[in-house]
Design a protein around this motif. Structure first.
Motif, PDB file in Angstrom:
ATOM      1  N   ALA A  36       2.112   1.715  -3.448  1.00 26.01           N
ATOM      2  CA  ALA A  36       1.049   2.239  -4.306  1.00 26.01           C
ATOM      3  C   ALA A  36       0.872   3.739  -4.122  1.00 26.01           C
ATOM      4  O   ALA A  36       0.565   4.475  -5.078  1.00 26.01           O
ATOM      5  CB  ALA A  36      -0.268   1.516  -4.006  1.00 26.01           C
TER       6      ALA A  36
ATOM      7  N   LEU B 289      -0.170   4.175 -13.257  1.00 31.25           N
ATOM      8  CA  LEU B 289      -1.478   3.715 -12.784  1.00 31.25           C
ATOM      9  C   LEU B 289      -1.593   2.198 -12.755  1.00 31.25           C
ATOM     10  O   LEU B 289      -2.229   1.632 -11.855  1.00 31.25           O
ATOM     11  CB  LEU B 289      -2.591   4.319 -13.661  1.00 31.25           C
ATOM     12  CG  LEU B 289      -2.778   5.836 -13.551  1.00 31.25           C
ATOM     13  CD1 LEU B 289      -3.906   6.295 -14.470  1.00 31.25           C
ATOM     14  CD2 LEU B 289      -3.079   6.228 -12.108  1.00 31.25           C
ATOM     15  N   ASP B 290      -1.010   1.520 -13.740  1.00 29.76           N
ATOM     16  CA  ASP B 290      -1.062   0.059 -13.757  1.00 29.76           C
ATOM     17  C   ASP B 290      -0.295  -0.528 -12.580  1.00 29.76           C
ATOM     18  O   ASP B 290      -0.763  -1.478 -11.934  1.00 29.76           O
ATOM     19  CB  ASP B 290      -0.496  -0.482 -15.074  1.00 29.76           C
ATOM     20  CG  ASP B 290      -1.403  -0.194 -16.264  1.00 29.76           C
ATOM     21  OD1 ASP B 290      -2.616   0.012 -16.032  1.00 29.76           O
ATOM     22  OD2 ASP B 290      -0.900  -0.178 -17.407  1.00 29.76           O
ATOM     23  N   GLU B 291       0.882   0.028 -12.303  1.00 34.45           N
ATOM     24  CA  GLU B 291       1.678  -0.443 -11.174  1.00 34.45           C
ATOM     25  C   GLU B 291       0.967  -0.159  -9.847  1.00 34.45           C
ATOM     26  O   GLU B 291       0.961  -0.980  -8.929  1.00 34.45           O
ATOM     27  CB  GLU B 291       3.053   0.229 -11.173  1.00 34.45           C
ATOM     28  CG  GLU B 291       4.020  -0.297 -12.222  1.00 34.45           C
ATOM     29  CD  GLU B 291       4.407  -1.738 -11.962  1.00 34.45           C
ATOM     30  OE1 GLU B 291       4.864  -2.052 -10.841  1.00 34.45           O
ATOM     31  OE2 GLU B 291       4.235  -2.575 -12.877  1.00 34.45           O
ATOM     32  N   LYS B 292       0.367   1.013  -9.761  1.00 36.25           N
ATOM     33  CA  LYS B 292      -0.368   1.389  -8.555  1.00 36.25           C
ATOM     34  C   LYS B 292      -1.499   0.386  -8.289  1.00 36.25           C
ATOM     35  O   LYS B 292      -1.696  -0.077  -7.166  1.00 36.25           O
ATOM     36  CB  LYS B 292      -0.935   2.802  -8.699  1.00 36.25           C
ATOM     37  CG  LYS B 292      -1.631   3.337  -7.453  1.00 36.25           C
ATOM     38  CD  LYS B 292      -2.276   4.678  -7.733  1.00 36.25           C
ATOM     39  CE  LYS B 292      -1.263   5.778  -7.902  1.00 36.25           C
ATOM     40  NZ  LYS B 292      -0.647   6.194  -6.610  1.00 36.25           N
ATOM     41  N   THR B 293      -2.233   0.032  -9.358  1.00 34.59           N
ATOM     42  CA  THR B 293      -3.329  -0.936  -9.238  1.00 34.59           C
ATOM     43  C   THR B 293      -2.800  -2.308  -8.839  1.00 34.59           C
ATOM     44  O   THR B 293      -3.398  -2.997  -8.006  1.00 34.59           O
ATOM     45  CB  THR B 293      -4.096  -1.041 -10.564  1.00 34.59           C
ATOM     46  OG1 THR B 293      -4.629   0.245 -10.896  1.00 34.59           O
ATOM     47  CG2 THR B 293      -5.232  -2.053 -10.458  1.00 34.59           C
TER      48      THR B 293
ATOM     49  N   ASN C  70       0.831  -1.212   0.000  1.00 34.29           N
ATOM     50  CA  ASN C  70       0.000   0.000   0.000  1.00 34.29           C
ATOM     51  C   ASN C  70       0.863   1.260   0.000  1.00 34.29           C
ATOM     52  O   ASN C  70       0.518   2.256  -0.671  1.00 34.29           O
ATOM     53  CB  ASN C  70      -0.932   0.022   1.198  1.00 34.29           C
ATOM     54  CG  ASN C  70      -2.101  -0.933   1.069  1.00 34.29           C
ATOM     55  OD1 ASN C  70      -2.354  -1.755   1.935  1.00 34.29           O
ATOM     56  ND2 ASN C  70      -2.845  -0.828  -0.034  1.00 34.29           N
TER      57      ASN C  70
ATOM     58  N   LYS D  99      -2.042  -2.413  -5.109  1.00 31.61           N
ATOM     59  CA  LYS D  99      -3.259  -2.443  -4.292  1.00 31.61           C
ATOM     60  C   LYS D  99      -3.927  -3.816  -4.329  1.00 31.61           C
ATOM     61  O   LYS D  99      -4.372  -4.335  -3.292  1.00 31.61           O
ATOM     62  CB  LYS D  99      -4.241  -1.369  -4.768  1.00 31.61           C
ATOM     63  CG  LYS D  99      -3.809   0.060  -4.444  1.00 31.61           C
ATOM     64  CD  LYS D  99      -4.860   1.051  -4.904  1.00 31.61           C
ATOM     65  CE  LYS D  99      -4.479   2.484  -4.526  1.00 31.61           C
ATOM     66  NZ  LYS D  99      -5.499   3.460  -4.959  1.00 31.61           N
ATOM     67  N   ILE D 100      -3.986  -4.411  -5.510  1.00 36.87           N
ATOM     68  CA  ILE D 100      -4.601  -5.740  -5.635  1.00 36.87           C
ATOM     69  C   ILE D 100      -3.767  -6.785  -4.896  1.00 36.87           C
ATOM     70  O   ILE D 100      -4.315  -7.670  -4.216  1.00 36.87           O
ATOM     71  CB  ILE D 100      -4.765  -6.116  -7.119  1.00 36.87           C
ATOM     72  CG1 ILE D 100      -5.809  -5.222  -7.773  1.00 36.87           C
ATOM     73  CG2 ILE D 100      -5.164  -7.591  -7.260  1.00 36.87           C
ATOM     74  CD1 ILE D 100      -5.939  -5.418  -9.276  1.00 36.87           C
TER      75      ILE D 100
END
Length: 411
Positions: A317, A323-327, A314, A330-331
């Motif tokens: 993130a 944005l893809d790495e951030k997602t 987290n 989080k997942i």
């Protein structure tokens, strides 16, 4: 989080003793070194025999204190050593449960003990066979784990006489007795007990000094190295960064980068790098924290490493611009928390009366539920954790992590 180790005090004769009922001479040190001590330590319990704490003029009072304080007592009554029988009687008088009696299989059992459950082993006299030692170790480990978990009354006094309360030994008096030993710095057990006392009181500078001494006396004992590293980085002495750097040098003795799969070593290494990231905002430190926590979680499914692995994901993130790495971060954090809930599902199903006395799984459950957005369940396990916690620094550590997690989830 490194857990406080339970303590086993071993009652038995030392060296070679003759069983007058059989005429057989037994080397009782072989029983201790080949069966009792390795079994106790395999069960994750610290093992201490009276000769390991002996100090002129202090053996009597330290023995009484340990008979009352020890989480577990193993009493070997082979050869019917008078001191061992007397000490077993004291233990049965002061503790209703968590006492194991063992005996070499030959010879009669005294009438006053023949109603107790007794674990038997075969002794060859000068030594114990390899196969027999292995059999006994495995069986004794299972017995220890069951006894510490279930706390079934095994003292005949408390079994036969109802509604009596065992005497209490205050922590202050216990620390006074152990302190007498540790001041002479001749006993590894007393030194480590004193260090634990300073940890409880958040005196990490003094604790680190004592853990360092314990580590120097027993350099191959990972537990002392781990505690030394923990106390060092908690001390923030002389500065936050220098204490973290020193702690990293200490824990590197256990080789976290290579073959180790010890979750405590990996968790402590991750904790040091996580704190380095908070102190410096160096993204490489956060990356390394994720690596070590993740290794401990994936190899051993260790819940503490998993909880912090999720938190660090987290954190990653929160600073990631892609944005893809951030997602992805989080997942991955969500999946880790869901897996932890499965690992600790046995605690979720417990009745309140049978809850574990180990506080840290409940802290992990609370944080995982908070991280998944289930505030009610999080508060439920936070309440259990806070009821079990004994040290201010443990509360502070928990709330520091919760505050960080709350900001990340709500941010």
């Amino acid at each position: 989080m490194t857990k406080k180790q339970k303590l086993c005090f071993v009652i038995m004769g030392f060296g070679k003793k003759t069983d007058l009922s059989t005429g057989k001479t037994l080397d009782l040190d072989k029983t201790y070194k080949n069966i009792i001590k390795p079994a106790v330590e395999k069960a994750g319990v610290q093992c201490v025999r009276a000769d390991e704490i002996q100090d002129s003029g202090l053996i009597d009072k330290s023995m009484y204190a340990l008979l009352m304080h020890a989480d577990l007592v193993v009493a070997d009554i082979s050869t019917y050593n008078p001191n061992a029988i007397y000490e077993l009687g004291i233990r049965h008088a002061v503790r209703p449960y968590s006492t194991i009696i063992i005996k070499e299989q030959e010879g009669s059992i005294p009438f006053d003990l023949n109603h107790n459950r007794i674990f038997h082993y075969v002794h060859l006299g000068d030594d114990i066979g390899v196969d027999e030692a292995e059999r006994c170790k495995e069986a004794l480990v299972e017995m220890i784990e069951s006894i510490l978990k279930n706390k079934v009354i095994d003292s005949p006094l408390y079994d036969y006489i109802q509604d009596i309360e065992p005497p209490k030994l205050t922590q202050k008096e216990y620390q006074r007795i152990i302190g007498d030993l540790s001041e002479r710095e001749e006993s590894i057990f007393a030194i480590s007990e004193r260090a634990k006392h300073f940890m409880e009181g958040s005196n990490f500078i003094e604790a680190a000094r004592l853990w360092e001494k314990a580590e120097s006396l027993v350099p191959n004992e990972a537990y002392f190295t781990q505690q030394h590293a923990l106390a060092k980085y908690k001390s923030k002495n002389p500065t936050v960064i220098s204490s973290l750097t020193d702690a990293l040098q200490i824990i590197e003795k256990l080789d976290p980068d290579n073959e180790t799969n010890d979750p405590e070593t990996l968790g402590l290494t991750g904790a040091i790098y996580k704190r380095m990231w908070h102190a410096t905002n160096d993204a490489e430190c956060l990356k390394r924290a994720i690596h070590y926590y993740g290794k401990g979680f994936k190899i051993r499914r260790d819940y503490y490493n998993g909880e912090n692995y999720a938190l660090c994901l987290n954190l990653a993130a929160s600073i990631e611009v892609d944005l893809d790495e951030k997602t992805f971060y989080k997942i991955s954090a969500k999946k880790a928390r869901q897996e932890i809930l499965e690992i600790l599902s046995h605690l979720s199903e417990e009745e309140e009366s049978s809850q574990s006395i180990n506080k840290w799984p409940y802290a992990t459950l609370a944080n995982c539920y908070f991280g998944l957005g289930d505030v009610n369940s999080g508060m439920k396990y936070e309440k259990i954790y806070l009821a079990l916690v004994t040290s201010d620094w443990e509360k502070e550590t928990y709330f520091e992590g919760k505050e960080i997690l709350t900001k990340l989830i709500n941010g």
